[in-house]
Scaffold this motif. Sequence first.
Motif, short mmCIF file in Angstrom:
data_model
loop_
_atom_site.label_atom_id
_atom_site.label_comp_id
_atom_site.label_asym_id
_atom_site.label_seq_id
_atom_site.Cartn_x
_atom_site.Cartn_y
_atom_site.Cartn_z
N TYR A 177 77.77 21.33 48.34
CA TYR A 177 78.08 19.95 47.99
C TYR A 177 77.40 19.57 46.66
N LEU A 178 76.14 19.99 46.50
CA LEU A 178 75.41 19.70 45.26
C LEU A 178 76.09 20.38 44.08
N ILE A 179 76.50 21.66 44.30
CA ILE A 179 77.18 22.40 43.22
C ILE A 179 78.49 21.70 42.83
N GLU A 180 79.19 21.21 43.84
CA GLU A 180 80.45 20.49 43.57
C GLU A 180 80.20 19.29 42.66
N GLN A 181 79.07 18.63 42.90
CA GLN A 181 78.74 17.48 42.05
C GLN A 181 78.49 17.93 40.61
N ILE A 182 77.81 19.10 40.50
CA ILE A 182 77.45 19.59 39.16
C ILE A 182 78.69 20.04 38.38
N VAL A 183 79.59 20.76 39.07
CA VAL A 183 80.74 21.31 38.33
C VAL A 183 81.68 20.21 37.80
N GLN A 184 81.48 19.02 38.30
CA GLN A 184 82.26 17.91 37.73
C GLN A 184 81.89 17.70 36.26
N TYR A 185 80.65 18.11 35.93
CA TYR A 185 80.17 17.92 34.54
C TYR A 185 80.33 19.19 33.72
N GLY A 186 80.42 20.32 34.37
CA GLY A 186 80.60 21.55 33.62
C GLY A 186 80.23 22.77 34.43
N GLY A 187 80.79 23.90 34.00
CA GLY A 187 80.48 25.15 34.67
C GLY A 187 81.39 25.41 35.86
N THR A 188 81.16 26.55 36.47
CA THR A 188 81.95 26.88 37.66
C THR A 188 81.01 27.09 38.85
N ASP A 194 73.89 31.31 42.80
CA ASP A 194 72.63 32.04 42.99
C ASP A 194 71.39 31.23 42.61
N LYS A 195 71.59 30.03 42.14
CA LYS A 195 70.43 29.23 41.73
C LYS A 195 69.78 28.58 42.96
N SER A 196 68.47 28.29 42.81
CA SER A 196 67.78 27.67 43.93
C SER A 196 68.10 26.18 43.96
N MET A 197 67.78 25.53 45.04
CA MET A 197 68.06 24.10 45.17
C MET A 197 67.32 23.32 44.10
N ASN A 198 66.08 23.71 43.83
CA ASN A 198 65.30 22.99 42.82
C ASN A 198 65.96 23.08 41.44
N GLU A 199 66.43 24.32 41.14
CA GLU A 199 67.10 24.52 39.86
C GLU A 199 68.38 23.68 39.78
N LEU A 200 69.09 23.65 40.86
CA LEU A 200 70.35 22.90 40.88
C LEU A 200 70.09 21.40 40.71
N LYS A 201 69.05 20.94 41.39
CA LYS A 201 68.71 19.52 41.28
C LYS A 201 68.35 19.17 39.83
N GLU A 202 67.64 20.12 39.19
CA GLU A 202 67.26 19.90 37.79
C GLU A 202 68.50 19.83 36.90
N ILE A 203 69.41 20.77 37.15
CA ILE A 203 70.65 20.78 36.35
C ILE A 203 71.41 19.48 36.56
N TYR A 204 71.42 19.04 37.81
CA TYR A 204 72.13 17.79 38.12
C TYR A 204 71.49 16.63 37.34
N SER A 205 70.16 16.63 37.31
CA SER A 205 69.45 15.56 36.61
C SER A 205 69.78 15.58 35.12
N GLN A 206 69.84 16.80 34.57
CA GLN A 206 70.14 16.92 33.14
C GLN A 206 71.52 16.34 32.82
N TYR A 207 72.46 16.64 33.69
CA TYR A 207 73.83 16.15 33.45
C TYR A 207 73.95 14.65 33.63
N THR A 208 73.29 14.17 34.68
CA THR A 208 73.54 12.78 35.06
C THR A 208 72.46 11.82 34.57
N GLY A 209 71.34 12.39 34.22
CA GLY A 209 70.25 11.53 33.79
C GLY A 209 69.53 10.87 34.95
N GLU A 210 69.87 11.26 36.11
CA GLU A 210 69.15 10.73 37.28
C GLU A 210 68.91 11.86 38.28
#
Lengths: 271, 160
Positions: A177-188, A194-210
């Motif tokens: 579900y988190l990845i689905e949120q991220i791919v809305q901004y970019g990537g597949t 293979d990324k960890s949850m912490n890494e994914l959360k960080e990527i999400y923050s970078q994209y969304t600013g929150e």
Amino acid sequence: MNKIYKAFDEIHASEDLKTKTLNRCKPKVRMKYIPQLVAACLVLFTFVGGTGIFHASTTEAAYISLDVNPSIGLSLNQFKRVISVDTYNDDAVEVVEGLDLKGKKYSDAVDDIFEAENLLGYDVSAAEIYIEGNSENLNQEINDTIKLQCPNANLTCHNVNNKEKAMEYNISPGKYYLIEQIVQYGGTIDEYVDKSMNELKEIYSQYTGESYSGNHHNEEHGNGAGNGTGLGMGNGTGNGTGAGNGSGNGAGSGMGNGNGTGQGSGHGKKQ
Amino acid sequence: MKTHEEITQVINKYADTVNRICYLNMKNQYDSEDIFQNVFLRYMTKAPKFKDDNHEKAWIIRVTINLCKDSFKNFFRRNTSTLDEVKEIASNDKEDLSYVREAVKKLPENYRNVIYLFYYEQYSAVEISSLLHKNVNTIYTWLSRAKDMLKDELGGDILE
């Protein structure tokens, strides 16, 4: 012909006797079979009822995925007991090892998992808990219970079926579900699997600013504890109070020079 | 479970045989009719698949004899005295052979059944031994003793 033959040849069965016998042999439900019929009905009902109970106890009614970094999935039956445990990474295998979760009530199972993760040094307060049930009531109930158990965790509830899609990538529905949120901004999806949850959360923050918060993304309903960014009131020592910002309303304490990050818990509203 | 048609057919075919064995073994008509009906009830519910008519007839005879024997385990039946000669006998213009039937009925149980099977149903001693599940020599012994007893009772020409 001997006399014995002749003597017995004179004996015949009367038509009356034949008719009486024939009438007695007519197939009919006789009283003496009623107990057997009743017994047969009972067996049938037990069988049918038993099958129903068996079905209810072995069919998945809800799925909880717990992502800290160990990524664990609990499959629950209609009675909210664990029927199977899925582990999505090596850390999860390590956590689940030695735990006897099958047949336990989900709240006890979640307790056991968090306790084991704590012992292994994981920060369970940052857990992402994803609930996917077959009814809104069930989702709500599980959500409310787990929220009491771990108020700081980030809970998301869904009626949509993410589990099957997540299974294709062998990741938990929560992570998917988190990845689905991220791919809305970019990537597949493949890039992030293979990324960890912490890494994914960080990527999400970078994209969304929150920061990533399940509260922001509940599709159906979203009672949950949320991380909110807060404005801290510096007092020189760095302690401050912050008011939750975002969908979560909460009071938090922040560290910093005037601007701090606060953690708050509160009820979020559907976006 | 046999069908109604099969039962009707079997009753018509074996009614006389069953009735004769019942008559031979039972002491009154009421019990005789009871056994008669039970034989066919048992046929309806428990009869196996038969290889041929002979097999079926042997099954009917054996069941009838066994049911008669079983009925004497009942105290009241064992102590009920003989009542009657069967009704379905003899028009007046025939020789009255009731004394022959009575003489056979007086024989011990095993003897009267082998006499009936041998002289009326025309089974051989070997066939009777297999039907009654007895040693063939036992059957020969019973037959021989039964014949002697009948000759003593009725005279030498009775078996000719």
